[in-house]
Motif scaffolding. Structure first.
Motif, PDB file in Angstrom:
ATOM      1  N   ASN A   1       0.833  -1.209   0.000  1.00 39.39           N
ATOM      2  CA  ASN A   1       0.000   0.000   0.000  1.00 39.39           C
ATOM      3  C   ASN A   1       0.864   1.254   0.000  1.00 39.39           C
TER       4      ASN A   1
ATOM      5  N   GLN B   1       2.525   1.792  -3.338  1.00 43.27           N
ATOM      6  CA  GLN B   1       1.583   2.163  -4.394  1.00 43.27           C
ATOM      7  C   GLN B   1       0.984   3.550  -4.204  1.00 43.27           C
ATOM      8  N   HIS B   2       0.702   3.913  -2.967  1.00 45.65           N
ATOM      9  CA  HIS B   2      -0.066   5.131  -2.722  1.00 45.65           C
ATOM     10  C   HIS B   2       0.722   6.251  -2.062  1.00 45.65           C
TER      11      HIS B   2
END
Length: 145
Positions: free
Chosen positions: A66, A69-70
């Motif tokens: 996460n 990716q973010h």
């Protein structure tokens, strides 16, 4: 979608290990290294060391994925200790966006990190600190001396 509870991990934790990740390829070495650290600690309790290690590796991988990716790199994963708890703390450099817990479905390959962390750990939270956002998960374990 719900926002993850804004909270800090248990106070007075001691850092046992730290990893810096810059790309998804780093996840494999994170899992191997975390497994070795847990083998050295020899966590005990209701579950075997292998089960504890597997749950923690899965949560570490999901939260780090996460963050990669973010968030903004690098991603830092820390293993912390507080009494009978081990805490995984995953930080990225995007403190302005709170993590969002989405309703994961069996057909969607995205949005499973926080639901998995909630299912596999004792507690999950997040907090901003300076230019970083930390998402953490705690695990109730005992370790042999």
């Amino acid at each position: 979608m719900t926002e993850v509870t804004k909270s800090r991990p248990p106070p007075h934790t001691v850092e046992l290990r730290r990893w810096s990740l810059v790309c998804p390829d780093d996840l494999r070495s994170l899992r191997r290294s975390l497994d070795q650290v847990l083998a050295d600690l020899r966590p005990t309790g209701d579950e075997t060391r292998a089960e504890v290690s597997e749950r923690m590796a899965l949560v570490a991988t999901e939260l780090a994925t996460n963050a990669l990716q973010h968030g903004l790199p690098p991603t830092t994963v820390r293993l912390l200790r507080h009494d009978d708890r081990l805490v995984l703390d995953v930080a990225d450099h995007d403190p302005h966006h709170a993590p969002v817990d989405t309703a994961a479905s069996l057909t969607n390959q995205r949005g499973r990190g926080l639901p998995i962390a909630r299912a596999m750990s004792l507690d999950v939270g997040w907090y901003p600190a300076g230019d970083t956002k930390h998402v953490w998960a705690s695990f109730a374990v005992e370790t042999e001396p």
